[in-house]
Write a protein that holds these residues in place. Structure first.
Motif, mmCIF file in Angstrom:
data_model
loop_
_atom_site.group_PDB
_atom_site.id
_atom_site.type_symbol
_atom_site.label_atom_id
_atom_site.label_comp_id
_atom_site.label_asym_id
_atom_site.label_seq_id
_atom_site.Cartn_x
_atom_site.Cartn_y
_atom_site.Cartn_z
ATOM 1 N N ASP A 1 48.351 6.861 -8.853
ATOM 2 C CA ASP A 1 48.186 8.297 -8.803
ATOM 3 C C ASP A 1 48.982 9.208 -9.216
ATOM 4 O O ASP A 1 48.757 10.245 -9.781
ATOM 5 C CB ASP A 1 47.488 9.071 -7.233
ATOM 6 N N TYR B 1 49.205 9.064 -12.873
ATOM 7 C CA TYR B 1 48.175 10.008 -13.334
ATOM 8 C C TYR B 1 48.192 11.374 -13.340
ATOM 9 O O TYR B 1 47.844 11.994 -14.558
ATOM 10 C CB TYR B 1 46.741 9.453 -12.485
ATOM 11 N N HIS C 1 50.839 12.346 -15.989
ATOM 12 C CA HIS C 1 50.538 12.105 -17.372
ATOM 13 C C HIS C 1 49.637 13.339 -17.878
ATOM 14 O O HIS C 1 49.742 13.840 -18.749
ATOM 15 C CB HIS C 1 49.914 10.709 -17.686
ATOM 16 N N PRO D 1 42.404 7.123 -9.854
ATOM 17 C CA PRO D 1 42.613 5.877 -10.418
ATOM 18 C C PRO D 1 43.354 4.841 -9.143
ATOM 19 O O PRO D 1 43.131 3.661 -8.849
ATOM 20 C CB PRO D 1 43.570 5.915 -11.465
#
Length: 538
Positions: free
Chosen positions: A12, A15, A18, A84
């Motif tokens: 996470d 994620y 990014h 995710p």
């Protein structure tokens, strides 16, 4: 306060990092800075003020930021999106139970099939011992060798053949994929594909073998279940059928040699089991030897049934217990690897800098303040940071490389404060550069005395005009700098727009920022980051 990290937390975190780095249509560095600063002041700082030790400062800071972003994602989204990390945790949980059940079923079925007894020929205990015990010992020895080799080196990359092969296979697949699709997609999308591939490569350098431990644990869970199923199937056959065991060999081996081997193998459990149960006696071994031309009529019943306790205990001590030890060893190694993470790569540095740096609001109709905006930002009034805001005692210094054609005395005077506001690092020296190999020699000469006193070299800051796209020579120059300073120090690419009459630090065009970000991501360097010095605009 020690906050533990999990694999799902790392997923996470990457994620969200990014998503923040990707210069899409909603990319706004100033609003991102304000958001992270607000999270720090309102949510994180009150907790950090109660933290007694600076040792866990960086880990705690990032974990609290991650928890807040997760909560905001749940509350603000009109339709809750599954992160995710949460998806990984759920899938991994299903895999644990699924592989455990599959292992039990496989082992149970295998035991029932190999222990079939028709009443005319005893089950060959040599074959059972080879499959249930010796094969397991061989596989366990291979797994244990990974731990032993890893103990000699801090990184598993040079020592693990399996990891090296997997890493090279992944790199080949990514390269083949890029080569296949880059000629079939528009030119403006090729940079995105290469950036994604570089992002994957860069994260493998940060976390190393950490993401292999979950799969190692899954393998051990399957093996534990399989051995448990074998043991259960063997005991079921023993309890429900008149099972007979014997041994035979083409090689002329005497019963005494077999007895010595069996006695040695049964040493671990011979301390708490009587001699009659720990292993067959010499007479029982002689009475259970099968000779093809003589049949089974000369074999004695006590000798035929004396093998099953030995076989079951061998499975427990040489297959099941070592697999349990590897399972807990993998779990412990994963926790230890998570505990050793320092989160020193570029994206985390940039996030922490945004949280700790006050925000200065400026108006577009006041260009006279533009040249001092970073100086004001670094000195602007705000809530003071905790006294333990440094995560370690290592000096946070940087060597600045500035193109010769844009540097002047005014820029030279402002650069140290501006670079510190951008990176949080102190400027040791400003080196004019023409991106020529001789500039690399100059940088290496400047760093050589520093390397004698500190094994970790300072970071490198490279000033670039964003409207000039990164060409091959620029990428080569950055790679050569990485070879000089090593894998750990950060490299900052500071972008500015077209120089104005009053200041060098003009806003960066969003499309130019996107091109630079994709090119840098494609390099796969986790300690390399791009930052606009003059903000950004459409």
């Amino acid at each position: 306060m020690k906050i533990p990290w999990r694999i799902s937390d790392l997923i996470d975190l990457e994620y969200f990092l990014h998503a923040d780095e990707e210069p899409d249509d909603q990319y706004d560095p100033e609003s991102r800075h304000r958001r992270d600063r607000a999270i720090y002041r309102q949510t994180i700082q009150p907790v950090l003020n109660k933290t007694p030790s600076p040792a866990e400062y960086r880990r705690t800071l990032l974990k609290l930021w991650l928890d807040h972003r997760r909560l905001s994602n749940t509350e603000d989204a009109e339709e809750t999106m599954v992160l995710p990390g949460t998806l990984f945790a759920e899938v991994f949980k299903i895999m644990r139970y699924g592989t455990g059940a599959a292992g039990i079923f496989t082992g149970f079925t295998l035991a029932l099939s190999l222990l079939g007894y028709s009443g005319t020929r005893p089950v060959n205990v040599s074959i059972l011992f080879g499959i249930f015990v010796l094969l397991q010992v061989l596989l366990i020895a291979v797994s244990c060798s990974l731990f032993v080799l890893r103990g000699f080196r801090a990184n598993i990359h040079p020592t693990s053949m399996v990891y090296t092969l997997l890493r090279r296979l992944l790199a080949k697949l990514i390269e083949k994929f890029i080569n296949r699709v880059k000629n079939r997609i528009p030119a403006h999308r090729r940079n995105s594909i290469q950036a994604a591939a570089g992002h994957i490569t860069g994260k493998s350098r940060i976390y190393g073998s950490l993401f292999l431990w979950p799969f190692f644990i899954i393998v051990q869970i399957f093996a534990v279940g399989c051995n448990g199923g074998v043991l259960a199937g063997t005991l079921l056959r023993v309890l429900t059928t008149d099972l007979a065991f014997g041994w035979q060999s083409t090689i002329q081996v005497s019963a005494k040699v077999v007895y010595l081997m069996v006695k040695t193998i049964s040493w671990p459990w011979s301390f708490f089991l009587p001699v009659g149960m720990a292993h067959p006696s010499l007479a029982q071994i002689q009475g259970s030897r099968m000779v093809l031309k003589e049949g089974i009529y000369q074999l004695t019943t006590p000798a035929l049934v004396s093998w099953w306790p030995f076989l079951c205990m061998a499975i427990v001590f040489y297959a099941l217990l070592p697999r349990l030890m590897l399972l807990f060893g993998g779990w412990f190694a994963q926790r230890r690897a998570l505990g050793r993470l320092q989160f020193t790569h570029a994206a985390c540095d940039q996030l922490i800098h945004r949280m700790e740096t006050p925000v200065l609001k400026t108006c577009a109709n006041e260009p006279e303040h533009q040249e001092n905006r970073f100086k004001q930002r670094s000195r602007g009034p705000d809530t003071p940071k905790p006294s333990f805001s440094k995560t370690d005692d290592t000096p946070r210094n940087v060597m600045a490389l500035v193109p010769e054609e844009i540097i002047d005395q005014g820029t030279l005077a402002l650069l140290p404060d501006d670079i510190k506001a951008c990176t949080g690092f102190n400027v040791l020296a400003v080196i004019p550069t023409a991106f020529h190999p001789r500039d690399l020699d100059m940088l290496a000469n400047r760093l050589r005395p520093l390397k004698e006193t500190n094994p970790i070299l300072p970071a490198v800051f490279i000033l670039q005009e964003a409207w000039q796209p990164p060409i091959r020579e620029t990428i080569w120059f950055i790679r050569e700098i990485r070879k000089i300073i090593g894998p750990e120090p950060s490299i900052f690419i500071g972008l500015v727009g077209k120089p104005g009459p009053d200041t060098l630090f003009t806003p960066v065009n969003r499309e130019n920022m996107r091109i630079w970000q994709h090119k840098i991501d494609a390099m796969g360097d986790p300690c390399l980051q791009v930052q606009p010095l003059g903000g950004s605009h459409e």
